[in-house]
Design a protein around this motif. Structure first.
Motif, PDB file in Angstrom:
ATOM      1  N   GLU A 211       0.931  -1.014   0.069  1.00 31.16           N
ATOM      2  CA  GLU A 211       0.059   0.032  -0.019  1.00 31.16           C
ATOM      3  C   GLU A 211       1.006   1.355  -0.024  1.00 31.16           C
ATOM      4  O   GLU A 211       1.625   1.555   0.747  1.00 31.16           O
ATOM      5  CB  GLU A 211      -0.714  -0.151   1.094  1.00 31.16           C
TER       6      GLU A 211
ATOM      7  N   PRO B  64      -6.941   3.805   4.642  1.00 30.35           N
ATOM      8  CA  PRO B  64      -5.753   2.891   4.975  1.00 30.35           C
ATOM      9  C   PRO B  64      -6.065   1.475   5.230  1.00 30.35           C
ATOM     10  O   PRO B  64      -7.098   1.217   5.897  1.00 30.35           O
ATOM     11  CB  PRO B  64      -5.003   3.557   6.290  1.00 30.35           C
ATOM     12  N   GLN B  65      -5.097   0.698   4.834  1.00 32.46           N
ATOM     13  CA  GLN B  65      -5.355  -0.855   4.978  1.00 32.46           C
ATOM     14  C   GLN B  65      -6.609  -1.578   4.429  1.00 32.46           C
ATOM     15  O   GLN B  65      -6.550  -2.749   4.593  1.00 32.46           O
ATOM     16  CB  GLN B  65      -5.661  -1.217   6.565  1.00 32.46           C
ATOM     17  N   ASP B  66      -7.278  -0.780   3.467  1.00 34.65           N
ATOM     18  CA  ASP B  66      -8.515  -1.209   2.885  1.00 34.65           C
ATOM     19  C   ASP B  66      -8.443  -0.771   1.633  1.00 34.65           C
ATOM     20  O   ASP B  66      -8.267  -1.860   0.571  1.00 34.65           O
ATOM     21  CB  ASP B  66      -9.580  -0.701   3.756  1.00 34.65           C
TER      22      ASP B  66
ATOM     23  N   ARG C 152      -8.506  -2.267  -3.774  1.00 30.23           N
ATOM     24  CA  ARG C 152      -8.443  -2.875  -2.601  1.00 30.23           C
ATOM     25  C   ARG C 152      -7.009  -3.359  -2.403  1.00 30.23           C
ATOM     26  O   ARG C 152      -6.447  -4.138  -3.326  1.00 30.23           O
ATOM     27  CB  ARG C 152      -9.369  -4.283  -2.650  1.00 30.23           C
ATOM     28  N   PHE C 153      -6.351  -3.510  -1.234  1.00 24.81           N
ATOM     29  CA  PHE C 153      -5.115  -4.043  -0.856  1.00 24.81           C
ATOM     30  C   PHE C 153      -5.235  -5.372  -0.259  1.00 24.81           C
ATOM     31  O   PHE C 153      -6.009  -5.463   0.976  1.00 24.81           O
ATOM     32  CB  PHE C 153      -4.397  -3.139   0.260  1.00 24.81           C
ATOM     33  N   ILE C 154      -4.761  -6.500  -1.156  1.00 23.02           N
ATOM     34  CA  ILE C 154      -5.110  -7.647  -0.433  1.00 23.02           C
ATOM     35  C   ILE C 154      -3.854  -8.092  -0.357  1.00 23.02           C
ATOM     36  O   ILE C 154      -3.200  -8.969  -1.518  1.00 23.02           O
ATOM     37  CB  ILE C 154      -6.240  -8.372  -1.389  1.00 23.02           C
ATOM     38  N   PRO C 155      -3.063  -8.123   0.623  1.00 26.26           N
ATOM     39  CA  PRO C 155      -1.618  -8.780   0.577  1.00 26.26           C
ATOM     40  C   PRO C 155      -1.468 -10.299   0.438  1.00 26.26           C
ATOM     41  O   PRO C 155      -0.385 -10.690  -0.008  1.00 26.26           O
ATOM     42  CB  PRO C 155      -1.154  -8.254   2.040  1.00 26.26           C
TER      43      PRO C 155
ATOM     44  N   GLN D  10      -8.002   2.014  13.474  1.00 24.85           N
ATOM     45  CA  GLN D  10      -7.818   0.709  13.235  1.00 24.85           C
ATOM     46  C   GLN D  10      -7.789  -0.241  14.485  1.00 24.85           C
ATOM     47  O   GLN D  10      -8.283  -1.623  14.287  1.00 24.85           O
ATOM     48  CB  GLN D  10      -6.289   0.294  12.850  1.00 24.85           C
TER      49      GLN D  10
ATOM     50  N   THR E 114      -4.579  -9.798   7.850  1.00 18.12           N
ATOM     51  CA  THR E 114      -3.792  -9.944   6.382  1.00 18.12           C
ATOM     52  C   THR E 114      -4.339 -10.963   5.411  1.00 18.12           C
ATOM     53  O   THR E 114      -4.482 -10.580   4.370  1.00 18.12           O
ATOM     54  CB  THR E 114      -2.228 -10.369   7.001  1.00 18.12           C
TER      55      THR E 114
ATOM     56  N   ALA F 133      -7.709  -9.731   4.325  1.00 22.39           N
ATOM     57  CA  ALA F 133      -7.505  -8.316   3.740  1.00 22.39           C
ATOM     58  C   ALA F 133      -8.531  -7.354   4.684  1.00 22.39           C
ATOM     59  O   ALA F 133      -9.063  -6.373   3.988  1.00 22.39           O
ATOM     60  CB  ALA F 133      -7.870  -8.207   2.343  1.00 22.39           C
TER      61      ALA F 133
ATOM     62  N   PRO G  87      -9.128  -4.306   7.411  1.00 19.43           N
ATOM     63  CA  PRO G  87      -8.232  -3.240   8.073  1.00 19.43           C
ATOM     64  C   PRO G  87      -8.095  -3.797   9.633  1.00 19.43           C
ATOM     65  O   PRO G  87      -9.057  -4.348  10.261  1.00 19.43           O
ATOM     66  CB  PRO G  87      -9.101  -2.080   7.932  1.00 19.43           C
TER      67      PRO G  87
ATOM     68  N   ARG H 227      -3.085  -5.866  11.258  1.00 21.69           N
ATOM     69  CA  ARG H 227      -2.444  -5.853   9.914  1.00 21.69           C
ATOM     70  C   ARG H 227      -1.437  -4.313   9.940  1.00 21.69           C
ATOM     71  O   ARG H 227      -0.413  -4.351   9.397  1.00 21.69           O
ATOM     72  CB  ARG H 227      -3.315  -5.587   8.886  1.00 21.69           C
TER      73      ARG H 227
END
Lengths: 557, 352
Positions: free
Chosen positions: A60, A219-221, A252-255, B103, B259, B262, B264, B268
């Motif tokens: 991200e 963030p993170q999403d 989308r952020f999908i690690p 978060q 993670t 995915a 939030p 993570r």
């Protein structure tokens, strides 16, 4: 799952059996209904599909303004809202985008770039020569902390507005790669009014001229992109000349690679990137999905050897190491046939890339002979060669952020075959910060470091001696440590020439010279690998960097 | 005076302990994050495939105070933490309190749902195994043992393979709302449920032989009534005590689950921050986790006291006192353990 089996176990107690059974069935049914209802609620409805969901496995970004820092994740998403002065077509030729043409002064110390008229940024600010000047100033401001963009424009001293639609780039020395440098998202154009909001705000929602606008960023999403209804500045090779068909893109952020893949297979997302080789191969036979791949412009994925210390200060040992690798079958099996082995220093998507198939071959006998010749004649009990009691070890730090599992497996195979001729290759899997520390302090013998740039001038960034010592931190783009004035002169000369008839042969000579040092072992092209549902039509990778573009995309049902 | 004074002193001690725990977390993480080789500035500015200029590196160093001696950085950091200013994230360029504030709720929500689910599963299992006899007991015991040792990433992968890939349900990655919470919560709940179940049934073995249970059975109460009126309360005490631990495991499990799905969340965020060595964010997130952990531990202690007043050091009851809604046949305070004789009706004190 153990708990799921619970309902089907026989009930052993005779008492209350009937009542409990009924209760149990009711409870189970209620739970099932609740789960199905909850799942149904989050499935895509039967409405018309004007929202596309893109799932990225890349990092991200910490800032969406591609001038700040400047890495691959920023270019991936930035290409949706930031446009550059130039692009490339499928043939690799530079084509107009926000600029319509360029002319170099006779002394090579300035370029006049003609700009497209009638283009505005999505905040209404006009795109003109003044905006170009403001962009280069923003890029060069130390507070912006640009890395990739500012290096690409290293020879640009200033930009002056000759008239409303002509920007003059004034240079410290001739730069034949300038136009290619301007065909990158890291040097893209953003609204000067956006810059005035301050770096932090501009990071959250940069304002470009692109087909989409950053609406919000969780963030993170995800990042939500909405259509730019007034869009009118496609690159010359786009088939759609107006606004995009899609109304929204959910980025989308999908690690996790397996989750990303499952999300595509279950229809939760439409496009995924960073597809792992086995999945990419499987999609080749699947009618429901298509794939898109592109060799990232820049240097290939390659092993670089540290020539500043033993054992690789000795060119004979470097050659022996290269000859010890049986790369063809390893790459073919580990990457499931999805990419070809490369014997080139430059990406196959760049002009003037030269291949050296005779140089990089598997020849353990010759490797053994070379090591004997270099004085590494004794062997320990484990078969590792020694010289004056010193073991032939190769410290090889690997960043787990940059190397996918298949690449790590490849390095393990390389270590195994190198051990057969007597090298002790010590792979160390490290987080990014520790890896940078190793690179910066030269605590390695072999290393893999990606570098993308849409110009063969990337060779100068990575192999010119100026890339060895520069930063006070010790950080450097050149990982070989080889300082060769003749090579420097060749790279400088090539970078100053703008005529392909001149620069082409010069880059050919430079690649030959680098290959002969034996300090680089090419592996394969750095690949952009995407997969998408066949419902997605009109999708392509834009050839200036190989980043996706959604200008022409529609989603069928 | 002495009772109130004693309580105040206990409270002060407890507060002091909580602060000490948090200070230790601050110090250990502050030092640990810096002890590992690696320059955070390079990781922040570098990123894969880019190359920071000397000017940018110097600028970032000065911006983040990294040109100061370590002890000074530490003292300044402690001073700021004392007023709950956790600084700005290097990477995200925003206040750590704001990031953690965004978060933390998804992670707490996930942990809470997982905890409720784990308790429900554990209670269901112990109830079923009490009624089901030897076979059920053995099966429950086996499944709980398996559940306890299953790693989160494995459970998550299997759930995704079954529900997303095989059944085609849109659950591979989590979306906002109840639907998106199911698989992540189940993933987290399974190992905790296994552990709680084991602890509960261990206590049940003992409880089932207690006279009040025998008496209740003698009065003709069914398994289910005996379980929910008498046995559960006793069996739950040690499980409640381990819930604080379980909560810690849920938060660490969130790193994996958030993670993979995915989602939030703080887990993570913490993982990303560690990878690029975003010192303020790592420290800030861990401080908040430590505070939450201390609070949960206090809450479980309180719950234990409510369930089992002996812990409070009160009346000296041999058996745990029943609650106000005690059913007939429950032993009152001071009841004497008699020989277990199902045929001899025992009339406990206070019973009609």
């Amino acid at each position: 799952m153990p708990e799921l089996r619970l309902a089907s176990l026989p009930h052993p107690s005779p008492r209350l059996r009937g009542r409990v059974r009924t209760a149990r069935i009711m409870a189970a049914s209620a739970a099932a209904v609740a789960i199905v209802a909850a799942l149904a609620a989050c499935s895509p409805g039967e409405t018309e599909r004007t929202t596309l969901v893109y799932a990225t496995g890349d990092a991200e970004p910490s800032c969406l303004d591609p001038h700040v820092g400047g890495n691959w994740p920023q270019a991936l998403v930035g290409n949706q809202f930031v446009e550059s002065l130039f692009s490339r077509n499928d043939g690799g030729e530079i084509i107009p985008w926000l600029a319509t043409g360029a002319s170099e002064a006779d002394d090579g110390l300035s370029w006049d770039i003609a700009l497209r008229e009638g283009v505005t940024f999505t905040d209404g600010t006009p795109f003109d020569a003044e905006a170009v000047r403001a962009n280069v100033e923003h890029l060069k401001d130390p507070a912006t902390a640009s890395s990739t963009g500012v290096l690409a424009l290293g020879k640009v001293e200033r930009v002056v507005a000759v008239d409303e639609h002509t920007a003059r780039f004034e240079l410290s020395e001739p730069d034949g790669a300038l136009i290619e440098s301007l065909a990158q998202t890291w040097t893209g154009m953003m609204s000067p009014a956006g810059f005035e909001r301050g770096i932090d705000e501009n990071c959250q929602a940069p304002i470009g001229t692109g087909p989409f606008i950053v609406e919000s960023w969780q963030p993170q999403d995800s990042i939500t992109l909405v259509r730019n209804d007034d869009y009118a500045s496609p690159p010359a090779d786009a088939s759609n000349q107006g606004p995009a068909h899609l109304e929204r893109i959910e980025w989308r952020f999908i690690p996790d690679a397996a989750s990303r893949l499952a999300a595509l297979q279950s229809g939760q997302v439409d496009v995924i990137d960073s597809v792992q080789p086995d999945a990419l191969a499987a999609f080749g036979d699947d009618d429901a999905f298509s794939t898109a791949t592109f060799a990232r412009p820049g240097v290939t994925a390659r092993i670089e050897l540290n020539t500043t210390r033993a054992p690789f200060e000795d060119a004979t040992v470097r050659e022996a190491f290269a000859l010890s690798m049986n790369l063809d079958p390893a790459i073919d099996s580990l990457f499931a046939g999805t990419l070809d082995r490369s014997t080139s220093l430059l990406s196959s998507s760049l002009p003037f890339a030269a291949s050296f198939p005779d140089r990089f071959v598997y020849d353990p006998d010759r490797a053994n002979a070379l090591l004997d010749e270099a004085g590494w004649t004794a062997r320990g009990a484990d078969g590792i060669r020694t010289r004056d009691g010193e073991r032939l070890t190769v410290a090889f730090p690997v960043s787990t952020n940059q190397s996918i599992p298949a690449e790590v497996s490849l390095l393990e195979q390389i270590a195994a075959t190198a051990a057969e001729v007597g090298f002790d290759v010590r792979l160390e899997l490290l987080d990014l910060a520790t890896w940078y520390e190793r690179s910066g302090s030269w605590e390695f013998d072999a290393i893999i470091a990606p570098y993308s740039k849409s110009s063969p001038d990337v060779l100068r960034t990575v192999y010119h001696s100026m890339g060895i010592p520069p930063a006070p931190s010790g950080y450097h783009a050149n990982n070989t440590g080889l300082s060769d004035p003749a090579l420097d002169a060749l790279l400088d000369e090539a970078s100053q020439a703008s005529d392909d008839a001149v620069r082409g042969p010069l880059y050919g000579q430079a690649q030959q010279a680098i290959a002969e040092t034996g300090m680089v072992i090419p592996l394969y092209d750095q690949m952009v690998q995407l997969a998408y549902s066949t419902d997605v039509q009109g999708f392509r990778l834009q050839p200036q960097l190989g980043t996706p573009t959604f200008l022409d995309v529609t989603i069928g049902r | 005076m002495s009772a109130l004074g004693g309580r105040l002193r206990a409270l002060a001690l407890r507060l002091f302990g909580a602060v000490a725990v948090i200070w230790a977390v601050v110090t250990v993480t502050f030092l640990a994050v810096r002890a590992v080789p690696g320059d955070p500035v390079l990781a922040i500015l570098g990123g894969p495939g880019s190359n920071a200029t000397p000017e940018a590196v110097e600028q970032a160093r000065a911006d983040h105070g990294l040109d100061q001696p370590l002890w000074l950085q530490y003292v300044r950091y402690l001073g700021r933490v004392a007023v709950f200013d956790l600084g700005d994230s290097y990477d995200l360029r925003r206040p750590v309190t704001a990031i953690v504030g965004e978060q933390l709720p998804p992670t707490l929500g996930l942990a809470l749902v997982a905890l409720v689910l784990a308790w429900t599963l554990a209670v269901a299992f112990s109830w079923w195994s009490m009624r089901g006899g030897r076979v059920a007991w053995a099966i429950a015991s086996f499944l709980e043992a398996v559940g306890t040792v299953l790693p989160h990433f494995w459970i998550a992968t299997v759930l995704i393979a079954v529900f997303a890939v095989s059944l085609g349900l849109p659950v591979a990655v989590s979306r906002p709302g109840a639907g998106g919470l199911i698989l992540p919560a189940v993933t987290l709940a399974i190992p905790v449920a296994g552990f709680l179940g084991q602890v509960m049934r261990e206590r049940m073995l003992d409880t089932l032989e207690q006279p009040f249970v025998v008496a209740a059975r003698a009065r003709g109460l069914g398994d289910t009534q005996v379980y929910f009126r008498h046995v559960l309360r006793h069996a739950a005490v040690p499980a409640v005590a381990t819930t604080g631990w379980a909560f810690g495991s849920l938060v660490s499990g969130a790193v994996v689950v958030e993670t993979i799905f995915a989602r939030p969340g703080l887990g993570r965020t913490l993982l990303d921050a560690v990878m690029i060595r975003d010192v303020p964010l790592v420290c800030g997130a861990l401080i908040v986790v430590a505070i939450v952990y201390v609070l949960v531990t206090l809450a479980t202690e309180l719950a234990e006291r409510l369930l089992d007043p002996r812990i409070a050091g009160g009346a000296g009851a041999v058996e745990p006192a029943p609650g106000g809604a005690a059913g007939p046949g429950t032993p009152g305070p001071g009841s004497v353990r008699g020989p277990a004789d199902a045929h001899a009706p025992i009339t406990p004190a206070g019973a009609p």
